[in-house]
Design a protein around this motif. Structure first.
Motif, PDB file in Angstrom:
ATOM      1  N   ILE A 191       0.839  -1.203   0.000  1.00 46.75           N
ATOM      2  CA  ILE A 191       0.000   0.000   0.000  1.00 46.75           C
ATOM      3  C   ILE A 191       0.876   1.255   0.000  1.00 46.75           C
ATOM      4  O   ILE A 191       0.590   2.227  -0.709  1.00 46.75           O
ATOM      5  N   PHE A 247      -9.438  -1.768  -4.510  1.00 45.12           N
ATOM      6  CA  PHE A 247     -10.238  -1.839  -3.290  1.00 45.12           C
ATOM      7  C   PHE A 247     -10.330  -0.473  -2.612  1.00 45.12           C
ATOM      8  O   PHE A 247     -11.375  -0.082  -2.123  1.00 45.12           O
ATOM      9  N   TYR A 248      -9.222   0.243  -2.596  1.00 45.24           N
ATOM     10  CA  TYR A 248      -9.184   1.497  -1.845  1.00 45.24           C
ATOM     11  C   TYR A 248      -9.591   2.685  -2.714  1.00 45.24           C
ATOM     12  O   TYR A 248      -9.101   2.832  -3.834  1.00 45.24           O
ATOM     13  N   ASN A 249     -10.465   3.503  -2.164  1.00 45.36           N
ATOM     14  CA  ASN A 249     -10.986   4.641  -2.932  1.00 45.36           C
ATOM     15  C   ASN A 249      -9.920   5.663  -3.289  1.00 45.36           C
ATOM     16  O   ASN A 249     -10.071   6.424  -4.232  1.00 45.36           O
ATOM     17  N   TYR A 250      -8.863   5.699  -2.493  1.00 42.57           N
ATOM     18  CA  TYR A 250      -7.863   6.754  -2.662  1.00 42.57           C
ATOM     19  C   TYR A 250      -7.070   6.581  -3.958  1.00 42.57           C
ATOM     20  O   TYR A 250      -6.562   7.535  -4.505  1.00 42.57           O
ATOM     21  N   PHE A 251      -6.977   5.324  -4.409  1.00 41.72           N
ATOM     22  CA  PHE A 251      -6.182   5.070  -5.616  1.00 41.72           C
ATOM     23  C   PHE A 251      -7.042   5.218  -6.855  1.00 41.72           C
ATOM     24  O   PHE A 251      -8.196   4.809  -6.881  1.00 41.72           O
ATOM     25  N   ARG A 256     -15.374  11.669   1.141  1.00 40.69           N
ATOM     26  CA  ARG A 256     -16.259  11.330   2.259  1.00 40.69           C
ATOM     27  C   ARG A 256     -16.246  12.388   3.348  1.00 40.69           C
ATOM     28  O   ARG A 256     -17.250  12.687   3.932  1.00 40.69           O
ATOM     29  N   HIS A 268       0.931   4.203  -2.740  1.00 38.18           N
ATOM     30  CA  HIS A 268       0.843   5.626  -2.383  1.00 38.18           C
ATOM     31  C   HIS A 268       1.942   6.420  -3.082  1.00 38.18           C
ATOM     32  O   HIS A 268       1.695   7.480  -3.641  1.00 38.18           O
TER      33      HIS A 268
END
Lengths: 565, 186
Positions: free
Chosen positions: B45, B83-87, B140, B49
């Motif tokens: 992760i 899976f992660y919204n940030y990516f 969010r 990032h």
């Protein structure tokens, strides 16, 4: 660094501060920083220089003092010869005001900017976790040491056994501040007793620990920013709490899991870790004792479910944030299969004062079953929005109307929502209810991590329920069916109701579905996802009924006309 | 020792590292992050990032490079990245506007703010304008609830926006930014 060196730093720092007659504290929390407060600090600095007052006054950038709606805030603390220090708070400060503020130092306050410090917003609060926020510079460890920082860690390392620390925390009655309210002492005791060799472990190379402490800073609830303010305003307090926890449970390695959406908190925590390591307050042989403890930051990546402890562990391990069934609980089988202590930021920030002032002092605050204070992020339709810390057992009315200053002109109170997407809406009839874990659960909400959103009479409660369900639907990780499929179906039903196409029967289906999702989901996200719907159905049912068709779907021959959502 | 073992092999299979890895210095940043975690899977992760920070988004080549270096199946890397919204796997426009849809912003009218931007700039949330100038995203919660409703434009937080003025606000900033660029040209 040992205790004597720590005291020496504290002493010299206090002395240096005592030489200045005026201290100007500029809030550089996220909200004030967005309004250019760093420029204000620079302008104040320049104004002091211009007037040759650098010897007499100091500008300090501090964490959030709480009253975000009046930001940017500048607090001026002046030493007076007779009456002790005098504090003034200036609101809505602009860079142009800097010169005027400096010109009035020691004289009459600038009336047009002043906001009283004796208003209920401040006087009704009791600050333990936030006692340093707005007082210390979060980017200087010396400043934290000067207010008694790291004394608790030294006391624990030199005077107490791990068991004594756990007993002290247990006796204080501290409960988890992440929402569920699990007794912290009990959790620490379980991790301390857990055998790291009971389950197969898989610790990566380079990490020398077989137990872990994780600080949960994945504050995903929309409308909540307590943990952010603590990490931004007083990062060393979190590190100290983690080190004490590490000593108590026998862990030598800790992780802080922070949302990537909080860049300022990440930056300040990184600085704090570096400073603490350099000062010998983190790392090997802390304070000259055999105890070693290291802390590493891990960034979240925008997944609400990672606030759940097993999902958070999966995320630190580098995978998708999927929860797993418990037991075994992380206290026995956690990060890389090792016993792991997971505590919320606020829980850990409560630890140093409990050690210093004693369990009895802490236990004397709050109600019988909920001890201490709770930090809330008060937002929505109230006059004073911001960060507050109140003793447990205070009533909602006091929070909303005294501290929050009530509704804006012409609006009336309708409900307060606590616990974010996992909580419920509390209507006006419960305003005099005390705020503690049990009372909130009784009316169908939860304490949650501390978001408190006030709604006025113009708020459409069905829309609120739909909004939260949309959130849970998006954030469901998809591992278990009740949550993955159930939230989608509930959202469809709510949309149907909103569009005026629903029938009485849909309402019944909605209730059955909520019950099913609540009781069969794998983790906390699904189990609590229906809470906003259940609570609004319970207290604002007439709003749902008003949007439902009055039995037009039964045609004359008794056949139902099918509706397609 | 682990380091040498984990040199990424070339996708072409001829033992030579891909030319893009050598020519683009930004891959060095990602490699440095992966080295910090000993090229072990738990650094995935963090690697994503730093890749997103370097490139603004994650493309197929970068994801495969990370998978090879960390010795993870590409499916796992792709799974985590999605899976992660940030990516994000899509390239972003020159400027990014994020509208907060947290609860506090929502009940103070963030949905109307979003609608106003969508209408004025002809872009849907999650998309980029046709001229690649503006990406519109939603978030969010920024935790700046006292300033609700909040938007950010290229990292600058703008609080207490209203649906009527928000489109102009963004238009001004877009024009302002392009003028600065014009100015900077030799």
């Amino acid at each position: 660094m040992n205790l004597e060196e720590l005291n020496a730093i504290a002493h010299s720092e206090r002395l240096a501060q005592a030489q200045k007659r005026h201290h100007l504290h500029v809030c550089v929390g996220t909200a004030c920083q967005a309004l250019n407060s760093e420029q204000i600090a620079k302008a104040l600095q320049a104004a002091l220089k211009q007037r040759g007052l650098q010897q007499d006054a100091a500008v300090k950038c501090v964490g959030c003092p709480g009253l975000c709606s009046l930001g940017p805030l500048v607090e001026v603390i002046s030493k007076e010869d007779s009456a002790g220090p005098r504090s003034l708070l200036y609101q809505f400060v602009k860079t142009e005001d800097a010169d005027e503020i400096v010109a009035h130092l020691g004289g009459e306050p600038v009336k047009r900017l002043e906001t009283p410090l004796d208003q209920p917003f401040f006087t009704r609060q009791l600050k333990i976790v936030l006692e340093n926020c707005g007082k210390v510079d979060p980017e200087r460890i010396e400043d934290y040491i000067a207010v008694g920082g790291y004394q608790a860690l030294m006391k624990v390392l030199t005077e107490m056994t791990p068991q004594q620390v756990i007993d002290e925390i247990t006796r204080s009655g501290l409960r988890g501040r992440g929402g569920a309210g699990f007794p912290t002492g009990l959790k620490w005791g379980t991790v301390a007793k857990a055998d790291p060799n009971r389950y197969p472990t898989n610790v990566p190379e380079g990490i020398q620990s077989r137990k872990f402490v994780i600080c949960n800073g994945d504050e995903g609830d929309p409308g909540a920013f307590m943990d952010r303010s603590v990490m931004e305003g007083d990062p060393h307090r979190v590190l100290e709490g983690m080190a004490i926890a590490g000593y108590a449970v026998g862990a030598n390695y800790g992780f802080i899991y922070v949302r990537a959406e909080y860049p300022l908190a990440v930056k300040r925590l990184r600085t704090a870790i570096r400073q603490a390591q350099r000062a010998g307050l983190l790392g090997s042989n802390i304070g000259g004792t055999p105890f070693s403890f290291n802390v590493e930051i891990r960034l979240g990546a925008g997944a609400f479910v990672c606030g759940e402890e097993t999902a958070l562990i999966a995320s630190i391990e580098g995978g998708r944030g999927l929860p797993r069934p418990r037991p075994p609980f992380p206290a026995e089988f956690g990060l890389w299969g090792c016993p792991t202590l997971i505590n919320n930021v606020e829980t850990l920030a409560n630890v140093p004062p409990i050690i210093l002032k004693g369990a009895d002092w802490f236990a004397s605050i709050g109600t019988e079953k909920s001890k201490g204070t709770k930090v809330f992020a008060l937002t929505g339709q109230v006059k004073h929005t911001g960060l507050i810390e109140v003793p447990m057992g205070i009533t909602l009315r006091e929070i909303v109307f005294d501290i929050g200053g009530g509704m804006p002109e012409g609006k009336s109170f309708k409900a307060v929502q606590t616990g974010g997407p996992s909580g419920g809406c509390i209507p006006a009839e419960f305003l005099d209810m005390p705020v503690d874990y049990e009372s909130l659960a009784k009316v169908g909400s939860i304490m949650g991590s501390g978001g408190m959103i006030v709604m006025d009479d113009s708020t459409d409660m069905v829309e609120v329920a739909r909004f939260f369900m949309e959130f849970c639907m998006d954030e469901s990780c998809g591992k278990c069916i009740p949550c993955r499929a159930g939230t989608v179906q509930i959202h469809r039903l709510l949309t149907k109701i909103q569009q005026g196409r629903a029938t009485e029967r849909d309402l019944q289906t909605l209730e059955e579905l909520c019950d099913l999702v609540k009781h069969t989901s794998l983790c906390g996200l699904g189990q609590s996802a229906p809470n906003p719907v259940i609570s609004t159905l319970k207290y604002f049912r007439e709003e749902y009924l008003a949007k439902i068709k009055r039995e037009p779907s039964v045609s004359a021959n008794g056949k139902r006309v099918e509706e397609h959502g | 020792m682990v380091n040498q073992l984990n040199r990424p092999p070339s996708p072409a299979g001829n033992g030579q590292p891909d030319a893009r890895l050598l020519s683009d210095k930004r891959y060095k940043l990602i490699d440095a992050t992966m080295r910090r975690y000993g090229y072990q899977g738990h650094g995935l992760i963090e690697a994503l990032h730093s890749a997103q920070e370097a490139f603004g988004y994650l493309d197929d080549f970068t994801l495969r490079h990370i998978a090879r270096t960390l010795r993870l199946p590409p499916s796992k890397v792709f799974g985590v990245a999605t899976f992660y919204n940030y990516f994000t796997l899509k390239p972003q426009g020159a400027h990014t506007c994020v509208v907060c849809l947290g609860t506090a912003c929502y009940i103070k009218g963030a949905r109307e703010v979003l609608n106003a931007i969508e209408a004025a700039h002809q872009v849907k949330a999650g998309g980029t304008t046709a001229d690649n100038q503006l990406s519109l995203l939603t978030a969010r919660c920024f935790g700046s609830c006292a300033l609700a409703p909040v938007i950010t434009f290229d990292g600058e937080t703008i609080g207490k926006v209203s649906p009527d003025q928000v489109a102009d606000l963004i238009a001004q900033r877009l024009v302002g930014a392009s003028q600065v660029l014009e100015h900077a040209k030799p």
